[in-house]
Motif scaffolding. Structure first.
Motif, PDB file in Angstrom:
ATOM      1  N   ASP A 161       0.899  34.682   2.110  1.00 29.81           N
ATOM      2  CA  ASP A 161       1.533  34.553   0.780  1.00 29.81           C
ATOM      3  C   ASP A 161       0.416  34.306  -0.218  1.00 29.81           C
ATOM      4  O   ASP A 161      -0.527  33.604   0.086  1.00 29.81           O
ATOM      5  CB  ASP A 161       2.474  33.335   0.747  1.00 29.81           C
ATOM      6  N   TRP A 214      -9.579  22.605   1.153  1.00 32.19           N
ATOM      7  CA  TRP A 214      -8.436  23.495   1.447  1.00 32.19           C
ATOM      8  C   TRP A 214      -7.681  22.985   2.664  1.00 32.19           C
ATOM      9  O   TRP A 214      -6.449  22.847   2.648  1.00 32.19           O
ATOM     10  CB  TRP A 214      -8.961  24.915   1.666  1.00 32.19           C
ATOM     11  N   ASN A 253      12.071  38.925  11.887  1.00 37.61           N
ATOM     12  CA  ASN A 253      11.227  38.917  10.698  1.00 37.61           C
ATOM     13  C   ASN A 253      12.005  39.592   9.566  1.00 37.61           C
ATOM     14  O   ASN A 253      12.520  40.687   9.779  1.00 37.61           O
ATOM     15  CB  ASN A 253       9.925  39.691  10.972  1.00 37.61           C
ATOM     16  N   LEU A 274     -10.899  32.556  20.629  1.00 38.51           N
ATOM     17  CA  LEU A 274      -9.791  31.624  20.842  1.00 38.51           C
ATOM     18  C   LEU A 274     -10.118  30.735  22.048  1.00 38.51           C
ATOM     19  O   LEU A 274     -10.892  31.148  22.910  1.00 38.51           O
ATOM     20  CB  LEU A 274      -8.492  32.410  21.119  1.00 38.51           C
ATOM     21  N   GLN A 327       0.679  30.756  16.634  1.00 39.46           N
ATOM     22  CA  GLN A 327      -0.535  30.996  15.851  1.00 39.46           C
ATOM     23  C   GLN A 327      -0.676  29.914  14.788  1.00 39.46           C
ATOM     24  O   GLN A 327      -1.704  29.803  14.130  1.00 39.46           O
ATOM     25  CB  GLN A 327      -0.462  32.348  15.146  1.00 39.46           C
ATOM     26  N   SER A 350       3.208  38.596  10.876  1.00 38.31           N
ATOM     27  CA  SER A 350       2.945  39.944  10.344  1.00 38.31           C
ATOM     28  C   SER A 350       2.242  40.800  11.401  1.00 38.31           C
ATOM     29  O   SER A 350       1.989  41.982  11.188  1.00 38.31           O
ATOM     30  CB  SER A 350       2.075  39.842   9.085  1.00 38.31           C
ATOM     31  N   ALA A 351       1.942  40.193  12.542  1.00 38.03           N
ATOM     32  CA  ALA A 351       1.347  40.937  13.680  1.00 38.03           C
ATOM     33  C   ALA A 351       0.073  41.681  13.264  1.00 38.03           C
ATOM     34  O   ALA A 351      -0.164  42.813  13.666  1.00 38.03           O
ATOM     35  CB  ALA A 351       2.373  41.917  14.271  1.00 38.03           C
ATOM     36  N   GLY A 373     -13.404  35.671  13.512  1.00 37.53           N
ATOM     37  CA  GLY A 373     -14.717  35.933  14.108  1.00 37.53           C
ATOM     38  C   GLY A 373     -15.060  34.919  15.180  1.00 37.53           C
ATOM     39  O   GLY A 373     -16.060  35.040  15.867  1.00 37.53           O
ATOM     40  N   THR A 399      15.641  35.753   8.764  1.00 35.28           N
ATOM     41  CA  THR A 399      14.725  34.609   8.827  1.00 35.28           C
ATOM     42  C   THR A 399      14.788  34.051  10.258  1.00 35.28           C
ATOM     43  O   THR A 399      15.703  34.356  11.023  1.00 35.28           O
ATOM     44  CB  THR A 399      15.174  33.497   7.857  1.00 35.28           C
ATOM     45  N   TRP A 428     -11.482  30.072  13.489  1.00 35.82           N
ATOM     46  CA  TRP A 428     -11.699  30.890  12.300  1.00 35.82           C
ATOM     47  C   TRP A 428     -11.819  32.376  12.664  1.00 35.82           C
ATOM     48  O   TRP A 428     -12.016  32.728  13.837  1.00 35.82           O
ATOM     49  CB  TRP A 428     -12.975  30.411  11.600  1.00 35.82           C
ATOM     50  N   VAL A 474      -3.050  39.809  13.247  1.00 38.04           N
ATOM     51  CA  VAL A 474      -4.215  39.079  13.742  1.00 38.04           C
ATOM     52  C   VAL A 474      -4.284  39.185  15.260  1.00 38.04           C
ATOM     53  O   VAL A 474      -3.341  38.830  15.967  1.00 38.04           O
ATOM     54  CB  VAL A 474      -4.148  37.604  13.294  1.00 38.04           C
ATOM     55  N   TYR A 475      -5.428  39.660  15.750  1.00 39.20           N
ATOM     56  CA  TYR A 475      -5.632  39.820  17.204  1.00 39.20           C
ATOM     57  C   TYR A 475      -6.495  38.680  17.705  1.00 39.20           C
ATOM     58  O   TYR A 475      -7.250  38.068  16.926  1.00 39.20           O
ATOM     59  CB  TYR A 475      -6.295  41.184  17.458  1.00 39.20           C
ATOM     60  N   PRO A 476      -6.405  38.370  18.981  1.00 40.57           N
ATOM     61  CA  PRO A 476      -5.604  38.996  20.033  1.00 40.57           C
ATOM     62  C   PRO A 476      -4.118  38.626  20.047  1.00 40.57           C
ATOM     63  O   PRO A 476      -3.339  39.220  20.791  1.00 40.57           O
ATOM     64  CB  PRO A 476      -6.285  38.522  21.321  1.00 40.57           C
ATOM     65  N   GLU A 493      10.879  41.107   7.190  1.00 41.75           N
ATOM     66  CA  GLU A 493      10.158  42.346   6.838  1.00 41.75           C
ATOM     67  C   GLU A 493       9.781  43.128   8.098  1.00 41.75           C
ATOM     68  O   GLU A 493       9.517  42.517   9.139  1.00 41.75           O
ATOM     69  CB  GLU A 493       8.842  41.979   6.111  1.00 41.75           C
TER      70      GLU A 493
END
Ligand code: BV8
Length: 246
Positions: free
Chosen positions: A40, A70, A219, A171, A106, A195-196, A168, A236, A166, A198-200, A221
């Motif tokens: 968002d 942050w 989802n 995990l 996640q 939103s599928a 790079g 939702t 982060w 971010v890998y893995p 969307e």
């Protein structure tokens, strides 16, 4: 099995019968707790930053104070938030399925554990603790109203970094293998509020499909997954879970 080939009733029946269920959640399941999703548009002070630009080792080494501000702000927000019906419905499903249930998230907000999920696998770490840059010691952050970043390692006195993964960065190996194992073995997998991208993590559902299991997405969307899964609910998290569980 072709995409969108299951009705809600058939999917609910599969879920009731399944002995092994794997769930992957993303930021969307915490949206109903008032936590903005990861992608968002940032608001207020953070409007000029993209999360991907702050959630990286490069950003931290360039400006550790900015990155800690942050994270400290997000830490305050999640500690002031409450788990929502979506989190609680997953606890209900966990109790229904029993030990064959795996929850992989996640999210770094700790809300699944606060809702009562027994052992959420936090693929991307957590906002609630810091990790020493020198000795790697992990310690909980103090209560938000007593926390001024950066934390100091209680063991060696060096600076602590946010205990998240982060972009790079690898995990945590045990978390990733637990997640891969859960999705390999799942008869039914739920992919909720991500939103599928971010890998893995985004590749886990494909493991279930490859092994002949059923994948249900929830989802509001469409995502890159939507055309690959047997059912994609445009709801939702709490509405979609209620349709499947009640
Ligand atoms: C890795 C923690 C091996 C930090 C996060 C090039 C170079 C280096 C790496 C890569 C590269 N290309 C690709 C990669 C891999 C990279 C990656 O995938 N990049 C993407 C962007 C292309 N991945 C990595 O770097 C991972 N590590 O691969 O290591 C390696 C090592 C070196 C070099 C190469 C490979 C590490 C990834 C982890 C990053 N850390 N978070 C923090 O939080 O600050 S990821 C971050 O995104 C959050 O964890 C978040 O959970 C995650 C995924 O986002 P979503 O949860 O999906 O959130 P989003 O906002 O996107 O979507 C929300 C969804 O909810 C939407 O679809 C919306 O419709 C829906 N929704 C909204 N409201 C509701 C709802 N759903 C239900 N109910 C609602 N009410």
């Amino acid at each position: 099995m072709a995409p969108s080939s299951l009705s809600v009733a058939e999917a609910a029946a599969r879920l009731r019968q399944a002995r092994r269920v794997a769930v992957l959640t993303g930021a969307g399941i915490s949206a109903e707790s008032g936590i903005p999703t990861f992608r968002d548009a940032q608001s207020g002070l953070w409007a000029r930053f993209r999360p991907e630009d702050l959630a990286s080792p490069e950003a931290y080494h360039r400006d550790p104070e900015l990155v800690w501000q942050w994270y400290a702000g997000r830490y305050r927000d999640v500690m002031a938030a409450e788990p929502n019906a979506g989190h609680r419905l997953l606890v209900q499903l966990e109790r229904q399925v029993g030990e064959g249930f795996s929850l992989i998230t996640q999210n770094v907000d700790g809300l699944h554990a606060r809702a009562g999920s027994r052992d959420p696998v936090e693929l991307h770490g957590t906002l609630l603790s810091s990790r020493c840059e020198r000795c790697g010691h992990v310690q909980p952050l103090p209560p938000p109203d007593q926390f001024t970043p950066p934390p100091v390692c209680e063991r060696c006195g060096a600076r602590g970094r946010p205990n998240v993964v982060w972009f790079g960065e690898y995990l945590p190996p045990d978390a990733l293998s637990a997640a891969e194992d859960a999705f390999d073995r799942a008869e039914v997998a739920l992919v909720i509020g991500t939103s599928a991208q971010v890998y893995p993590a985004a590749g886990l559902a494909a493991e279930t499909l490859r092994a002949g299991g059923v994948v249900i997405e929830i989802n509001p969307e469409p995502t890159d997954l939507s055309m690959q899964v047997q059912l994609s609910l445009r709801d939702t998290a709490s509405v979609g879970l209620r349709r499947l569980l009640e």
